[in-house]
Write a protein that holds these residues in place. Structure first.
Motif, PDB file in Angstrom:
ATOM      1  N   GLN A  42       8.439   2.238   1.224  1.00  0.00           N
ATOM      2  CA  GLN A  42       7.653   3.049   0.305  1.00  0.00           C
ATOM      3  C   GLN A  42       7.062   4.292   0.983  1.00  0.00           C
ATOM      4  O   GLN A  42       6.499   5.151   0.314  1.00  0.00           O
ATOM      5  CB  GLN A  42       6.526   2.210  -0.296  1.00  0.00           C
ATOM      6  CG  GLN A  42       5.810   2.881  -1.432  1.00  0.00           C
ATOM      7  CD  GLN A  42       4.714   2.016  -1.980  1.00  0.00           C
ATOM      8  OE1 GLN A  42       3.624   1.976  -1.415  1.00  0.00           O
ATOM      9  NE2 GLN A  42       4.997   1.329  -3.061  1.00  0.00           N
ATOM     10  N   ALA A  43       7.195   4.378   2.304  1.00  0.00           N
ATOM     11  CA  ALA A  43       6.601   5.471   3.093  1.00  0.00           C
ATOM     12  C   ALA A  43       5.096   5.552   2.840  1.00  0.00           C
ATOM     13  O   ALA A  43       4.529   6.622   2.617  1.00  0.00           O
ATOM     14  CB  ALA A  43       7.288   6.801   2.798  1.00  0.00           C
ATOM     15  N   PHE A  44       4.460   4.381   2.891  1.00  0.00           N
ATOM     16  CA  PHE A  44       3.017   4.307   2.671  1.00  0.00           C
ATOM     17  C   PHE A  44       2.289   5.102   3.748  1.00  0.00           C
ATOM     18  O   PHE A  44       2.571   4.969   4.936  1.00  0.00           O
ATOM     19  CB  PHE A  44       2.557   2.844   2.703  1.00  0.00           C
ATOM     20  CG  PHE A  44       1.084   2.669   2.477  1.00  0.00           C
ATOM     21  CD1 PHE A  44       0.567   2.728   1.206  1.00  0.00           C
ATOM     22  CD2 PHE A  44       0.223   2.453   3.549  1.00  0.00           C
ATOM     23  CE1 PHE A  44      -0.792   2.582   0.984  1.00  0.00           C
ATOM     24  CE2 PHE A  44      -1.138   2.297   3.343  1.00  0.00           C
ATOM     25  CZ  PHE A  44      -1.643   2.367   2.054  1.00  0.00           C
ATOM     26  N   GLU A  45       1.350   5.939   3.342  1.00  0.00           N
ATOM     27  CA  GLU A  45       0.548   6.753   4.268  1.00  0.00           C
ATOM     28  C   GLU A  45      -0.655   5.916   4.709  1.00  0.00           C
ATOM     29  O   GLU A  45      -1.534   5.631   3.902  1.00  0.00           O
ATOM     30  CB  GLU A  45       0.082   8.037   3.584  1.00  0.00           C
ATOM     31  CG  GLU A  45      -0.913   8.849   4.388  1.00  0.00           C
ATOM     32  CD  GLU A  45      -0.453   9.162   5.792  1.00  0.00           C
ATOM     33  OE1 GLU A  45      -1.165   8.804   6.748  1.00  0.00           O
ATOM     34  OE2 GLU A  45       0.627   9.759   5.932  1.00  0.00           O
ATOM     35  N   PRO A  46      -0.699   5.510   5.981  1.00  0.00           N
ATOM     36  CA  PRO A  46      -1.769   4.620   6.418  1.00  0.00           C
ATOM     37  C   PRO A  46      -3.112   5.283   6.690  1.00  0.00           C
ATOM     38  O   PRO A  46      -4.141   4.607   6.734  1.00  0.00           O
ATOM     39  CB  PRO A  46      -1.219   4.013   7.709  1.00  0.00           C
ATOM     40  CG  PRO A  46      -0.271   5.029   8.231  1.00  0.00           C
ATOM     41  CD  PRO A  46       0.309   5.711   7.028  1.00  0.00           C
ATOM     42  N   SER A  47      -3.134   6.594   6.846  1.00  0.00           N
ATOM     43  CA  SER A  47      -4.381   7.269   7.211  1.00  0.00           C
ATOM     44  C   SER A  47      -5.320   7.397   6.017  1.00  0.00           C
ATOM     45  O   SER A  47      -4.942   7.931   4.969  1.00  0.00           O
ATOM     46  CB  SER A  47      -4.094   8.661   7.763  1.00  0.00           C
ATOM     47  OG  SER A  47      -3.331   8.575   8.936  1.00  0.00           O
TER      48      SER A  47
END
Length: 193
Positions: A42-47
């Motif tokens: 999903q290319a989750f943005e962790p920041s």
């Protein structure tokens, strides 16, 4: 039971992905309604964004970019996390999912006096973790006292879902396992889950 399976490994051919397929097939055979959230796919943005952090104590948490994931978590009755333990901690993408999705007003409420937070994930009946480690069991258990298990059970579940059942299965020395050992661990998943 609605089950959210969260996978956090960047390599599709990894042991974690193999274990996730086995776990999902088993859970579905037991009647669970499984929804898969592959954080890397999903290319989750962790920041955590500036807007999210600034809204932490506001009337409403800024859910832009994470509304779907928050809804998935709030609807889940069962949560299964599958990830490698790196440096005796969570992968950054999974830690970011906790930071952004286990959010105030959704996973918990702040106390008015900024004291102990109040849990909101009453929907969660069970959480199961499957993790792989390169180290032997005794380093995790005897030297470091299982940091991943303690943080998840005490800090996250203790704050957000106190009455939730918890089970964690750790596969040690995962980089040097034989197929027989992997198959044995899959049988353990099926027996415990």
């Amino acid at each position: 039971m609605k089950c959210l399976v969260v996978v956090a490994h960047p390599v599709k051919q990894s042991l974690c992905h193999h274990l996730s397929h086995e776990a999902i097939n088993h859970l579905e055979s037991k009647g669970y309604q499984v929804e898969l959230l592959d954080l890397y796919q999903q290319a989750f943005e962790p920041s955590l964004s500036r807007a999210e952090r600034e809204s932490y104590y506001a009337a409403n948490f800024d859910v832009d970019g994470v509304e779907q994931q928050i809804d998935q978590l709030k609807q889940a009755e069962s949560l299964v996390l599958i990830f490698p333990t790196w440096w005796f901690g969570f992968p950054a993408i999974l830690k970011g999912w906790f930071d952004r999705v286990w959010a105030p007003g959704h996973a918990y409420d702040h106390a008015s006096d900024l004291g102990a937070i109040q849990p909101r994930l009453d929907n969660l009946k069970e959480v199961k973790i499957i993790t792989t480690l390169g180290s032997p069991w005794w380093v995790d258990k005897l030297v470091l006292w299982q940091p991943v298990k303690r943080i998840f059970k005490i800090a996250l579940l203790g704050a957000c879902a106190k009455r939730c059942k918890f089970k964690m299965l750790s596969l040690y020395k995962s980089e040097s396992l034989t197929q027989v050992q992997v198959d044995s661990f899959v049988r353990k998943i099926k027996a415990e889950f």
